[in-house]
Structures are given as structure tokens and as C-alpha cells.
Design an enzyme around this catalytic site. Structure first.
Site, PDB file in Angstrom:
ATOM      1  N   ASN A 112       0.828  -1.223   0.000  1.00  0.00           N
ATOM      2  CA  ASN A 112       0.000   0.000   0.000  1.00  0.00           C
ATOM      3  C   ASN A 112       0.855   1.262   0.000  1.00  0.00           C
ATOM      4  O   ASN A 112       0.598   2.191  -0.759  1.00  0.00           O
ATOM      5  CB  ASN A 112      -0.953   0.004   1.197  1.00  0.00           C
ATOM      6  N   HIS A 158     -17.535  35.233 -32.030  1.00  0.00           N
ATOM      7  CA  HIS A 158     -18.720  34.503 -32.524  1.00  0.00           C
ATOM      8  C   HIS A 158     -18.451  33.876 -33.893  1.00  0.00           C
ATOM      9  O   HIS A 158     -19.376  33.684 -34.684  1.00  0.00           O
ATOM     10  CB  HIS A 158     -19.935  35.427 -32.623  1.00  0.00           C
ATOM     11  N   SER A 279      -7.938  10.605 -48.780  1.00  0.00           N
ATOM     12  CA  SER A 279      -9.168   9.828 -48.638  1.00  0.00           C
ATOM     13  C   SER A 279      -9.030   8.577 -49.495  1.00  0.00           C
ATOM     14  O   SER A 279      -8.440   8.615 -50.576  1.00  0.00           O
ATOM     15  CB  SER A 279     -10.349  10.658 -49.107  1.00  0.00           C
ATOM     16  N   LYS A 285      -8.666  14.696 -52.014  1.00  0.00           N
ATOM     17  CA  LYS A 285      -8.689  15.107 -50.606  1.00  0.00           C
ATOM     18  C   LYS A 285      -7.312  15.300 -49.983  1.00  0.00           C
ATOM     19  O   LYS A 285      -6.382  14.550 -50.259  1.00  0.00           O
ATOM     20  CB  LYS A 285      -9.447  14.072 -49.779  1.00  0.00           C
ATOM     21  N   ASN A 287      -6.550  16.112 -45.988  1.00  0.00           N
ATOM     22  CA  ASN A 287      -7.266  16.367 -44.734  1.00  0.00           C
ATOM     23  C   ASN A 287      -6.318  16.620 -43.556  1.00  0.00           C
ATOM     24  O   ASN A 287      -5.245  16.021 -43.483  1.00  0.00           O
ATOM     25  CB  ASN A 287      -8.160  15.167 -44.389  1.00  0.00           C
ATOM     26  N   GLU A 292      -7.393  16.940 -36.225  1.00  0.00           N
ATOM     27  CA  GLU A 292      -8.690  16.360 -35.837  1.00  0.00           C
ATOM     28  C   GLU A 292      -8.505  15.330 -34.719  1.00  0.00           C
ATOM     29  O   GLU A 292      -9.324  15.234 -33.800  1.00  0.00           O
ATOM     30  CB  GLU A 292      -9.359  15.703 -37.043  1.00  0.00           C
ATOM     31  N   TYR A 319      -6.765   2.014   2.177  1.00  0.00           N
ATOM     32  CA  TYR A 319      -6.528   1.382   0.890  1.00  0.00           C
ATOM     33  C   TYR A 319      -7.647   0.386   0.569  1.00  0.00           C
ATOM     34  O   TYR A 319      -8.043  -0.417   1.413  1.00  0.00           O
ATOM     35  CB  TYR A 319      -5.176   0.640   0.849  1.00  0.00           C
ATOM     36  N   GLN A 324      -6.412   0.387  -7.505  1.00  0.00           N
ATOM     37  CA  GLN A 324      -5.616  -0.126  -8.623  1.00  0.00           C
ATOM     38  C   GLN A 324      -6.130   0.438  -9.957  1.00  0.00           C
ATOM     39  O   GLN A 324      -5.399   0.472 -10.942  1.00  0.00           O
ATOM     40  CB  GLN A 324      -5.686  -1.653  -8.614  1.00  0.00           C
TER      41      GLN A 324
HETATM   42  N1  ARG Z   1      -1.590  -3.695  -7.530  1.00  0.00           N
HETATM   43  C1  ARG Z   1      -2.034  -2.989  -6.396  1.00  0.00           C
HETATM   44  C2  ARG Z   1      -2.453  -1.566  -6.786  1.00  0.00           C
HETATM   45  O1  ARG Z   1      -2.072  -1.148  -7.817  1.00  0.00           O
HETATM   46  C3  ARG Z   1      -0.929  -2.867  -5.413  1.00  0.00           C
HETATM   47  C4  ARG Z   1      -1.371  -2.721  -4.002  1.00  0.00           C
HETATM   48  C5  ARG Z   1      -2.043  -3.926  -3.538  1.00  0.00           C
HETATM   49  N2  ARG Z   1      -2.299  -3.892  -2.173  1.00  0.00           N
HETATM   50  C6  ARG Z   1      -3.146  -4.795  -1.593  1.00  0.00           C
HETATM   51  N3  ARG Z   1      -3.296  -4.664  -0.339  1.00  0.00           N
HETATM   52  N4  ARG Z   1      -3.766  -5.705  -2.267  1.00  0.00           N
HETATM   53  O2  ARG Z   1      -3.175  -0.902  -6.071  1.00  0.00           O
END
Ligand code: ARG
Length: 465
Positions: A112, A158, A279, A285, A287, A292, A319, A324
């Protein structure tokens, strides 16, 4: 492959393959490997210094991590999604290389705080890259503004004729936008540049770690102040995506201006063949697809910002695996913005303004009408009345099918006795433009001053920030 996961201890059966495939992030978070290894090197060094792991195995880990970095660089270490994510893939490979001693690396760390640290390192580096690309883009605009200082075209409000402006003034408007973007990135960097490592899974660690040492090693300016916030905070990613959304707004507006200039309606600018596409059906054409696509790709960047805002909204502390989902929006945004900045630079460098077409265009649309009113004001007519008289002159010229400069003094005098010889000067488009001399205005002197200011202040990389 259904490998044994580092967290497998309390499990009696292997992960279902559907969950494994559903939850893996290695297929996209592999790109964090340089940051992940840099972080592990700093962390390991700290663990040794603090006497938390034996020096012997610590050094072994450092040596192996450096090898792994080279193996991933060269492609010889094949990353297997069964390892779930880049953090576990590297750790598993480390243990395979040096045996159970490799398992000491994860002491006093959780994925984490690890993933939060990797992400902050990645965003920090990317901010610098994008700031450089913005500076290069500004330099290209400035170069064109200098080269084409003589050109004047109708300025629009405008999407209708308004007042004549120098083409360079129009280009320099974009330089201001990109400068603000660059400045916003520099500001966002302050909140990214803080190291969360040491926050552990949620509450910190019982080991006597040295957070400042790791932060310094990794080039962070500060460390986070609350472990719960640190592992669940992705504000810095959202802020980054918000700034990049604004970069895309600006790129997209430029793309649109270029498309209009290049359109058959205006045809004020020509693109080189190398920057246009044809095109498959219509042989004639040519373009402006590059422009774009910049305009079109803006949509996905906004989408990514909203995706991440939605992921964070209502997420309970701290967390959760939802987080993720931060990576794909982030990576795709970065790739898209890199591509668009490069494309925009090619387009601005390659486009050829068509001087004769611009001169022709400034004869249409009564661009000097405001100057005509201002002339009467200088002779003592209140502006509202002067506006009314100039409007009547325009209506008369329209009826006669002539431009304002095509009118004679006698014709003008019919609308106001105050019109004198000197009004003919006012009807010169170029003179009218250059009368706008103040800071920020479109006169030649003012635009040249803006260009000089931008060159001196916007293009340098200020290392002190
Ligand atoms: N792959 C996870 C992410 O990107 C990493 C962290 C995972 N942590 C956990 N406690 N499962 O968030």
C-alpha cells in the site's frame, strides 16, 4: 501459471484463475518497474543502516535488484501476470535469485505504501517531461510568431469578423495558455513531491525506520504526515489529470483554429503534404487528420479524469483494491498527452500561412468599423452616437458592395461633418492594428514586446522550483 503468492500463507487453495486474471495489474503496472526498483534500493539501504536487516543479506538484495533492473530493461526477464502486480513480480524474482534472504526486503513495508510511492515517483518524473514538452511547444509557437510578424488576418468573435489582428498575436495567445499549464504543473508538483513510504499498510510500522533518509534518497522534498491518508490518497493523480485535461482543452482549441484556417471556407493556412492525409475514395482530398485527432483524443483524457474522480468518491478509508484502477487512466492520459503535444508541435512548425489570402480576407467584414467610430469620438462625438454613425456607414458600404476603404471622403461626410482627410488613414487595416500599442494588444510593437517577454520568461527550466 498459478504461482505461490507472497501472501499465500493463510490460504489452503490456489486463486481461482478467473479472479487471478480479473485482478492482475502486471499487464499495465509493469511500467512502474524503474520506480519500484529505485524505491526498493533506497528502502533496503535504510533497513541496513537502521540495523533492521543484516548487512550481508541487504547487500545481496541490492546487488540482485540492480540485476533485475537490467533484466527487465533488456527484456530477458519475462513478467508473468500470475504474480499479480509489478511489486510481487520483482519480489518473487528476487527470492528466486538469492533465496529466502530476498524476503527481508519487504520488512517494514506494505504494497500500500509501496504503490503510493511508485506512483508519486512516476508522476513527478512525468510532470517534468510534460513541462519540457510544453516549453518546446511554446518555443515553436514563438518561432512562428517571430517569422510571421508582418501578417494580419481578421480576428473573430462569434466566428464572425471582428477586428484585424496580427497573426502572431493569435499564435501568442496559445503561448499564454501553455505557459499557464506549465505553471499549474509546477504547482501540482509541490503536492506530489511528498514521500508516503513508511506508512505501511495503514498505521505505520513497529520497526525503527528512517523515513527522511528514504525520502531524501528518492529525491522527495518532504514526507507524508498521516499514514491513513498516505496510503489512500490519489488526489495528486486527479490533480495531474485535471491539469492535463486543461492542456488538452488548449491543444484542442488550437487544433480547431488550425482546422478552420485550413478549411475551404477560410484557406488562410496550408499544411505540408507530410502533415496531411488523403481519402481512400476521393482522390482530391487533403485532410488535417493530425489536428482532428488531437481534438478527438481530448475526449478520452476528460473521461480518464472522471473515471478516477468516480473511483475515489465514496471510497472508505483507507486502501481498497479499487485504487488499482488509478493506473490505466493515468498511463493512457500521459501517453495521449505526449502524443498530442508532439503532433501539435509538428503542425505549428509545418503550417504555412498564406499571406495573400490573409490580405484578401482583411478586406472583408468591415474590420475597421470600430476605428471609424473611435475617430468620431476623438472629434468630439459621444461613443454611442459614433457607434450608430459607423454602423450606418457599414450598412451603406454593404449596399454598395464595397469595403470601408473603398468609400470616398465625400461619401463619408454624408454621415457626419466631422469626417476629414485624416479619416482615410484610419481606414488602413495595418495602421489600425498598430495603433493598438499598449501591453497585451495586437500592434506590432506590443506583440514584439510580448514575444520578447515570453522568450525571456517562459522557456527556461527553473531548477529551483
Ligand atoms: N496492484 C495494487 C495496486 O495497484 C498494489 C497494491 C495492492 N495492495 C493490496 N493490499 N492488495 O493498487
Amino acid at each position: 501459471m498459478t504461482g505461490r503468492k507472497p501472501w499465500q500463507g493463510r490460504f489452503s487453495s490456489p486463486t481461482d484463475q478467473t479472479l487471478e486474471a480479473f485482478s492482475e495489474s502486471l499487464s499495465f503496472d509493469w511500467r512502474l518497474y524503474p520506480q519500484d526498483i529505485a524505491q526498493s534500493l533506497a528502502h533496503c539501504e535504510m533497513l541496513i543502516r537502521q540495523g533492521i536487516i543484516p548487512e550481508e543479506s541487504g547487500k545481496e538484495i541490492i546487488r540482485a535488484l540492480k540485476e533485475i533492473r537490467k533484466e527487465i530493461d533488456s527484456g530477458s526477464f519475462k513478467l508473468d501476470p500470475a504474480w499479480e502486480d509489478i511489486h510481487m513480480a520483482i519480489e518473487a524474482h528476487l527470492i528466486k535469485k538469492i533465496g529466502p534472504a530476498g524476503g527481508a526486503l519487504h520488512t517494514a513495508r506494505s504494497r500500500n505504501d509501496q504503490v503510493a510511492t511508485d506512483l508519486r515517483l512516476y508522476v513527478k518524473e512525468t510532470i517534468e517531461d510534460i513541462r519540457n514538452l510544453l516549453r518546446e511547444l511554446m518555443a515553436a509557437f514563438i518561432e512562428q510568431a517571430k517569422r510571421h510578424i508582418a501578417l494580419i488576418l481578421p480576428g473573430l468573435t462569434h466566428l464572425q469578423h471582428a477586428q484585424a489582428v496580427r497573426f502572431s498575436h493569435h499564435l501568442m495567445a496559445y503561448v499564454e495558455m501553455f505557459h499557464r499549464d506549465e505553471d499549474r504543473l509546477a504547482d501540482a508538483l509541490k503536492r506530489v513531491d511528498i514521500c508516503p513510504l513508511g506508512s505501511g499498510a495503514i498505521s505505520g510500522t513497529t520497526f525503527p525506520i528512517d523515513r527522511e533518509f528514504v525520502a531524501r534518497k528518492l529525491g522527495f522534498s518532504d514526507i507524508t504526515k498521516n499514514s491513513m491518508d498516505a496510503v489512500s490518497d490519489r488526489d495528486f493523480v486527479i490533480e495531474f489529470l485535471a491539469v492535463l485535461s486543461l492542456v488538452m482543452v488548449h491543444l484542442s482549441r488550437f487544433a480547431e483554429d488550425l482546422i478552420i484556417w485550413n478549411s475551404m471556407y477560410a484557406h488562410l493556412v496550408e499544411l505540408p503534404d507530410s502533415l496531411a492525409t488523403g481519402s481512400s475514395m476521393m482522390p482530391q482530398k487533403k485532410n488535417p487528420d493530425g489536428a482532428e485527432l488531437i481534438r478527438g483524443k481530448t475526449g478520452r483524457v476528460f473521461g480518464h479524469l472522471f473515471a478516477l474522480l468516480t473511483v475515489l468518491k465514496g471510497l472508505p478509508m483507507t486502501y481498497n483494491r479499487d485504487l488499482q484502477e488509478d493506473k490505466e487512466p493515468l498511463f493512457d492520459t500521459v501517453d495521449t498527452v505526449y502524443g498530442c503535444l508532439r503532433m501539435a508541435r509538428l503542425l505549428i512548425k509545418g503550417m504555412e500561412p498564406l499571406q495573400e489570402r490573409m490580405e484578401e480576407a482583411t478586406k472583408q467584414g468591415f474590420l475597421q468599423a470600430t476605428d471609424l467610430a473611435d475617430y468620431l469620438v476623438r472629434k468630439g462625438t459621444p461613443f454611442r452616437l459614433a457607434h450608430e454613425i459607423a454602423g450606418k456607414v457599414v450598412s451603406y458600404a454593404l449596399e454598395k458592395g464595397r469595403g470601408l476603404s473603398g468609400l470616398s471622403l465625400n461619401e463619408l461626410k454624408r454621415f457626419s461633418p466631422d469626417f476629414g482627410d485624416d479619416v482615410l488613414e484610419v481606414l488602413s487595416v495595418e495602421r489600425g492594428v498598430d495603433q493598438r500599442k499598449g501591453t497585451g494588444m495586437t500592434g506590432r510593437e506590443a506583440v514584439l514586446a510580448h514575444i520578447a517577454y515570453a522568450e525571456a520568461n517562459y522557456l527556461k527550466h527553473n531548477k529551483e522550483e
